[in-house]
Design an enzyme around this catalytic site. Structure first.
Site, mmCIF file in Angstrom:
data_model
loop_
_atom_site.group_PDB
_atom_site.id
_atom_site.type_symbol
_atom_site.label_atom_id
_atom_site.label_comp_id
_atom_site.label_asym_id
_atom_site.label_seq_id
_atom_site.Cartn_x
_atom_site.Cartn_y
_atom_site.Cartn_z
ATOM 1 N N TRP A 116 13.857 35.215 7.071
ATOM 2 C CA TRP A 116 13.038 36.209 7.836
ATOM 3 C C TRP A 116 12.550 37.090 6.856
ATOM 4 C CZ3 TRP A 116 13.447 37.187 13.573
ATOM 5 C CH2 TRP A 116 12.884 38.394 13.908
ATOM 6 N N ASP A 117 11.259 36.880 6.665
ATOM 7 C CA ASP A 117 10.615 37.763 5.601
ATOM 8 C C ASP A 117 9.919 38.899 6.088
ATOM 9 O OD1 ASP A 117 9.903 38.219 3.028
ATOM 10 O OD2 ASP A 117 8.998 36.400 2.435
ATOM 11 N N ASN A 171 6.704 41.493 4.290
ATOM 12 C CA ASN A 171 6.237 41.655 2.847
ATOM 13 C C ASN A 171 5.298 42.757 2.678
ATOM 14 O OD1 ASN A 171 6.968 39.526 1.239
ATOM 15 N ND2 ASN A 171 6.362 37.980 2.678
ATOM 16 N N ASP A 220 12.985 38.380 -5.706
ATOM 17 C CA ASP A 220 11.889 37.294 -6.220
ATOM 18 C C ASP A 220 12.112 36.874 -7.555
ATOM 19 O OD1 ASP A 220 10.980 36.634 -3.875
ATOM 20 O OD2 ASP A 220 9.078 37.757 -3.765
ATOM 21 N N ASP A 238 6.829 29.643 3.096
ATOM 22 C CA ASP A 238 5.785 29.963 3.763
ATOM 23 C C ASP A 238 4.874 28.936 3.754
ATOM 24 O OD1 ASP A 238 3.745 31.584 4.566
ATOM 25 O OD2 ASP A 238 3.580 32.912 2.965
ATOM 26 N N ARG A 281 -1.250 42.834 1.099
ATOM 27 C CA ARG A 281 -1.035 41.413 1.258
ATOM 28 C C ARG A 281 -2.014 40.495 2.446
ATOM 29 N NH1 ARG A 281 3.402 36.718 1.420
ATOM 30 N NH2 ARG A 281 3.652 36.024 -0.607
HETATM 31 C C1 GLA Z 1 8.030 36.627 -0.341
HETATM 32 C C2 GLA Z 1 9.506 36.149 -0.509
HETATM 33 C C3 GLA Z 1 9.462 34.782 -1.122
HETATM 34 C C4 GLA Z 1 8.483 33.804 -0.465
HETATM 35 C C5 GLA Z 1 7.073 34.395 -0.284
HETATM 36 C C6 GLA Z 1 6.168 33.562 0.601
HETATM 37 O O1 GLA Z 1 7.472 37.149 -1.661
HETATM 38 O O2 GLA Z 1 10.231 37.209 -1.251
HETATM 39 O O3 GLA Z 1 10.486 34.174 -1.296
HETATM 40 O O4 GLA Z 1 9.113 33.686 0.683
HETATM 41 O O5 GLA Z 1 7.168 35.638 0.369
HETATM 42 O O6 GLA Z 1 5.087 34.063 0.978
#
Ligand code: GLA
Length: 733
Positions: free
Chosen positions: A481-482, A484, A552, A371, A447
């Site tokens: 590919w996230d 959140n 994470d 990111d 977020r």
């Molecule tokens: C999430 C992902 C992390 C990282 C952050 C970046 O929390 O799980 O591994 O990529 O986003 O913002």
């Protein structure tokens, strides 16, 4: 054919090499469930159809007599339960017809049996060649509403798994709405001695294993967050009270779906239980005009009499061979270094280059830029949606950085969070209507971001073009590919009012479409799924991305629990797992680099720390770890997993091993969680060929598989807390 139909008794029998599944059409045309379990030769199992003798108050189809015992949908084991016509347990299907009523009742019409397995249009599912699987389609109909319901069953003969899904078609002349349509429903005759297993969690503790006796109530797992979620995984299992890792009846259920799901086990008063699994009916309704149909996602069902271990190995094999696709299915994945925990948002191209340079000296094979590389993105507050280079950070642009990294011999990977838009972004200022929202209601923020309406084609086209531009601008081998945040205020500006309840599911279908489009355009791309860690680790994702960022929480000791739970149904080759710095950023715990390496090797291996800060001694360890991972890659990723000591069993130690399919090689990992005063332990192995002789490369000892499995590896060494050992066994002679 592994699927038989016996016309006289009207019994269907579906066999794999290890299981049988049996059902029968009764004289009223209802499908009754008879049996699911160990493979049996007999087909004449009609006697298992159950009549409850003391239930005069129950609704029935017709009055009984001496020669005509009564049939009640409430006491019989129903194959696919429906709403409001006398089966008072959970229903798999409920259709709201134009009369305004939702009573639903389906009867058998016809069936066909054929080799292979049909696709589910626009959705991920397991796939099979004509030789691998056989399918039964049973067409049923609800005459009152005109709904045609096709039940699909596929047996994977060798592997031992079964899959199910359902199509509902409106054959009436009036519209109807599907209120619920589950993908599977299984009635057990006797579940009074069974446990319910599910994987619950949160951010940082995904897929925590929990097992408790099944009670006379409904135990469930579900998501209403728009994704499969950290809170519950779309997996449940029932097993006998005495089931262990190695023996006992175990039934696993897993939904190939990445949206809202519901899975439950409901035990009734006489000890029978019903398992249901499918799209969560809450927040779901699907409108069907005449001739329209709806296809529910696939549910995977696994039975093993070899306990939890047996169940897991069947899931792993099925997912590795018949769910993961494309180039990376059987190709060694690169060892990666991800800069997230090394730099967070604070990096530029020189910092990344330095990390990549050190990585190349240590044997790491790919740099993943996480990111912060795009738009005006210097914190989590801005720029999602603005998918163009952040020129302050990447001076000279992305292409130049990628070329420099490639010149070091490393591949390059990049992070995206395509489904999201920051409140503070060029995209949101231009297209606020592209975010999910409902009339007159403030949008919840999470977020600092909103969720894009993936049901819209214009949104997907925009995202495809953005990703394409980036992909075409540089040599990118991998995308993380996230995703959140959860979905809230779920409405779409483009859909009519009577279709707003479809948005959750349309979102998921839109996501699938975009993923498919990207993979078709870039067939060599390696995709890794991520959702604030492992918040969307499900079989649907494995169809698109063969690996998923597991959590994470990168602390090696926490990962023992997380990876143990994940291994219930997901193969090691899908478990994204990295070595990170100490003190660990999530737990503040210090564990040895060796242990961090051993635990991360139980997955798709990589690093997530600032390599430039390592000491020379640490760099040597990293080099050895990379060499070891390459050496053991095949047995770890294509071998069979045997969990030897659960991290939950006594909280002192944890151990697992992989055995190659031909049983010529095994890799054992042993971790001390909390050392005892008397550390005297013999670790008994599993899965080896009892008659083969194996050399333990670490100790030089040669013993038969039988000895390793019954006498075990001697572990008298007094190890410190959080230390670990691996043992590589190779068959000799
Ligand atoms: C999430 C992902 C992390 C990282 C952050 C970046 O929390 O799980 O591994 O990529 O986003 O913002």
């Amino acid at each position: 054919m592994p699927i038989f139909f016996e016309p006289q008794t009207k019994i269907f029998k579906l066999d794999t090499s290890s299981t049988s599944y049996v059902m029968q059409i009764n004289k009223y045309g209802y499908l009754l469930h008879l049996y699911y379990g160990t493979l049996i030769e007999d087909i004449d199992l009609g006697y298992l159809s159950y009549t409850c003798p003391h239930a005069s108050q129950l609704p029935r189809v017709e009055m009984e007599s001496e020669t005509n015992p009564f049939f009640s949908k409430d006491t019989h084991r129903m194959e696919y339960s429906t709403n409001g016509c006398g089966d008072f347990r959970g229903s798999a299907l409920s259709i709201l017809r134009s009369s305004g009523t939702s009573d639903t009742d389906i009867k058998y019409v016809s069936h066909k049996i054929y080799s292979g397995k049909p696709k589910i249009e626009g959705q991920p599912a397991t796939y099979a060649t004509e030789n691998e699987a056989t399918t039964l389609e049973i067409l049923c109909k609800d005459n009152a509403s005109g709904a045609e319901v096709t039940l699909f069953y596929t047996v994977f003969e060798i592997c031992g798994a079964m899959t199910r899904h359902v199509i509902v078609k409106n054959t009436s002349k009036k519209p109807m709405d599907i209120q619920r349509v589950f993908s599977t429903c299984v009635d057990f005759h006797d579940a009074s001695e069974m446990d319910f297993i599910h994987l619950y969690g949160n951010w940082g503790i995904e897929r925590t294993f929990e097992r408790a006796p099944l009670l006379h109530s409904t135990q469930s797992a579900e998501s209403k967050r728009g994704c499969s979620s950290h809170a519950h995984n779309p997996f449940i299992a029932l097993c006998s009270h005495d089931a262990t890792e190695t023996c006992g009846d175990t039934y696993g259920f897993n939904l190939v779906y990445t949206g809202n799901f519901y899975a439950s086990a409901e035990m009734d008063s006489d000890g029978g239980a019903r398992v249901l699994m499918g799209i969560n009916p809450e927040g779901f309704m699907w409108h069907l005009e005449p001739n329209e149909s709806f296809e529910a996602p696939e549910a995977v069902m696994v039975y093993s009499n070899e306990g939890l271990g047996g169940m897991s190995r069947i899931f792993h094999k099925l997912y590795r061979n018949n769910l993961c696709r494309g180039e990376w299915k059987n190709k060694r994945r690169p060892i990666l270094i991800n800069n997230w925990e090394a730099t967070y948002f604070d990096f530029d191209e020189e910092k990344l280059y330095d990390i990549a340079k050190t990585a190349s000296e240590l044997g790491i094979e790919m740099l993943v830029m996480d990111d912060g590389w795009f738009g005006n993105r210097n914190s989590s507050k801005t720029a999602l949606g603005d998918w163009f280079d952040n020129e302050e950070k990447l001076k000279g642009g992305l292409r130049k950085l990628v070329e420099r990294v490639n010149a070091l011999g490393l591949k390059f990977g990049i992070w995206f969070e395509p489904e999201m838009v920051s409140k503070d972004s060029e995209l949101f200022r231009k297209h606020p209507e592209w975010a999910l929202q409902t009339p007159n209601r403030e949008m919840s923020i999470s977020r600092h971001q909103y969720v894009l309406d993936m049901s819209r084609k214009d949104v997907r086209d925009y995202l495809f073009d953005c990703i394409k531009k980036v992909m075409d601008s540089a040599n990118i081998a991998y995308i993380k590919w996230d995703f959140n945040r959860s979905l809230t205020e779920v409405g779409s500006a483009l859909l009519e009012t009577n279709r707003q309840q479809e948005v959750f599911h349309r979102y998921v279908l839109g996501l699938y479409e975009l993923l498919e489009r990207i993979l078709t355009a870039y067939p060599h791309l390696l995709l890794e799924g991520c959702a604030s860690g492992g918040g969307r680790f499900d079989p649907a994702w494995l169809y698109y991305s063969p690996q998923f960022w597991t959590s994470d929480d990168t602390d090696a000791i926490e990962r023992l629990d997380i990876q143990y739970g994940t291994s219930m149904c997901y193969p090691t080759s899908s478990v994204g797992s990295h070595v990170s710095a100490i003190p660990n950023h999530q737990m503040k715990r210090n564990s040895p680099l060796q242990t961090r390496g051993h635990v991360a090797m139980a997955g798709t291996f990589g690093y997530e720390l600032d390599l430039t800060k390592l000491t020379d001694e640490e760099k040597e360890i990293v080099k050895t770890q990379c060499d070891d991972y390459r050496k053991y890659y095949n047995v770890i990723n294509y071998g069979e997993l045997y969990r030897l000591i659960s991290p939950w069993s006594n909280r002192r130690r944890c151990a697992w091993m992989y055995v190659s399919e031909d049983k010529s090689e095994a890799l054992v990992t042993y971790v001390i969680i909390r050392c005892g005063v008397y550390e005297r332990y013999y670790l008994r192995l599993a899965g080896l060929d009892p008659n083969k002789r194996y050399l333990n490369e670490q100790t030089g000892q040669v013993l038969t598989g039988k000895a390793w499995m019954n006498a075990g590896i001697c572990l008298h060494e007094r190890l410190q807390d959080h230390t670990s050992r691996i043992f590589h066994l190779v068959a000799v002679e």
